[in-house]
Design a protein around this motif. Sequence first.
Motif, short mmCIF file in Angstrom:
data_model
loop_
_atom_site.label_atom_id
_atom_site.label_comp_id
_atom_site.label_asym_id
_atom_site.label_seq_id
_atom_site.Cartn_x
_atom_site.Cartn_y
_atom_site.Cartn_z
N PHE A 191 0.84 -1.20 0.00
CA PHE A 191 0.00 0.00 0.00
C PHE A 191 0.87 1.25 0.00
CE2 PHE A 191 -1.93 3.50 2.40
CZ PHE A 191 -2.98 3.79 1.55
N SER A 192 0.45 2.25 -0.78
CA SER A 192 1.19 3.51 -0.84
C SER A 192 0.29 4.66 -1.25
CB SER A 192 2.34 3.39 -1.85
OG SER A 192 3.04 4.62 -1.97
N LEU A 193 0.65 5.86 -0.78
CA LEU A 193 0.03 7.12 -1.23
C LEU A 193 0.97 7.86 -2.18
CD1 LEU A 193 -1.28 8.60 2.16
CD2 LEU A 193 -2.54 7.18 0.56
N GLY A 194 2.10 7.25 -2.51
CA GLY A 194 3.17 7.95 -3.21
C GLY A 194 3.00 8.08 -4.70
N ASN A 195 4.10 8.44 -5.36
CA ASN A 195 4.18 8.67 -6.80
C ASN A 195 3.52 7.53 -7.57
OD1 ASN A 195 5.36 8.47 -9.51
ND2 ASN A 195 6.80 10.04 -8.85
N THR A 196 2.45 7.84 -8.31
CA THR A 196 1.67 6.81 -9.00
C THR A 196 2.50 6.05 -10.02
OG1 THR A 196 -0.37 8.08 -8.74
CG2 THR A 196 -0.38 6.34 -10.39
N GLY A 197 3.25 6.77 -10.84
CA GLY A 197 4.07 6.13 -11.86
C GLY A 197 5.11 5.21 -11.26
N ALA A 198 5.73 5.64 -10.16
CA ALA A 198 6.74 4.82 -9.50
C ALA A 198 6.11 3.57 -8.90
CB ALA A 198 7.46 5.63 -8.43
N LEU A 199 4.92 3.72 -8.33
CA LEU A 199 4.26 2.55 -7.75
C LEU A 199 3.87 1.56 -8.83
CD1 LEU A 199 3.27 1.25 -5.12
CD2 LEU A 199 1.03 2.28 -5.55
#
Length: 333
Positions: free
Chosen positions: A95-103
Amino acid sequence: MKIAVDTMGGDHAPEVVIKGVERARDEFSDLEFLLYGDEDQIKQYLTNTERMTVVPTQSVILGTDEPMKAIRQKKDSSMVMAAQAVKQQKADALFSLGNTGALLAAGIFIIGRLKNIARPALMPTLPGMSLEKGFNFLDVGANAEAKVNYLIQWAVMGSFYAHEVKGLANPRVGLLNNGSEFDKGDKLHQEAYQELSKIKEINFIGNVEADGLLQGTADVVVTDGFTGNAVLKAIEGSVKVLMSQLKHALLNNGSRAKIGALLAKPALSSIKSTFDVASYGGAVLMGVKAPVVKSHGSSDARTVYYALVQLRMMYNKGMLNQVIEYFDQQPQN
């Protein structure tokens, strides 16, 4: 179930992430968490360490970072290390709220795509006026262009999700197009329509036009990532403007308008509930080897909590195993 959490992604990290994680931990005794990020910052907000393991990291992937470059060069970042934990089977989901492209890159190139899946897709759940649980919309940005077999695979995966995770008996699957007739759209959409009509395992209802999305025309809608991302942002922007203007009109036009707002409060609460996208969870990266969910960078703790509940449901329902079994039985080109 053990969830790897990128605590450093998002606009209000790690505070909102930790608060959402603790709420999920307190409510579900079967959840454990690996918290990746700055140890001092995490412990500042962590009230207790029950079923929590803090894994210190040295860097953060920023929203401005180029995705592929970031996951290659920031191997000690919270996102990459969390993804590696899933790959190494130290955790069951990410799970992450971070950079969409990186995820997306981490999900596809670190965790890995499922066998027989040509392209993973990003799938949020959006509100539908007649749908208690909203509708699933994919792809919204993982793939700018699409092929017929991509759309078919996304339709099947979206249908599995709607059936298993959301509990819909016979989810309706639609193809986003510029008309409802079977011969509308370009060659890609015409061919996709014909191929989707042949799949017995899904309830394909045909083409869906953009003006029918929020009306709840379908439970699952498939499209290419370029169109999907544009439509998603148009919907989000329109809803924000309309809700803001409605609030302004009711609260800034004198006492009569305020009295009317008070009388209409139950109806307005119903509208607010329908468009409460936080309660639907985050966007799922469909087609990778483990559950991966991305929430908006501006999310609050409540949104984080619902996304973790979503991951738990995906894992407990064994949705990925069903997807794997289905595509293993299909002839491969």
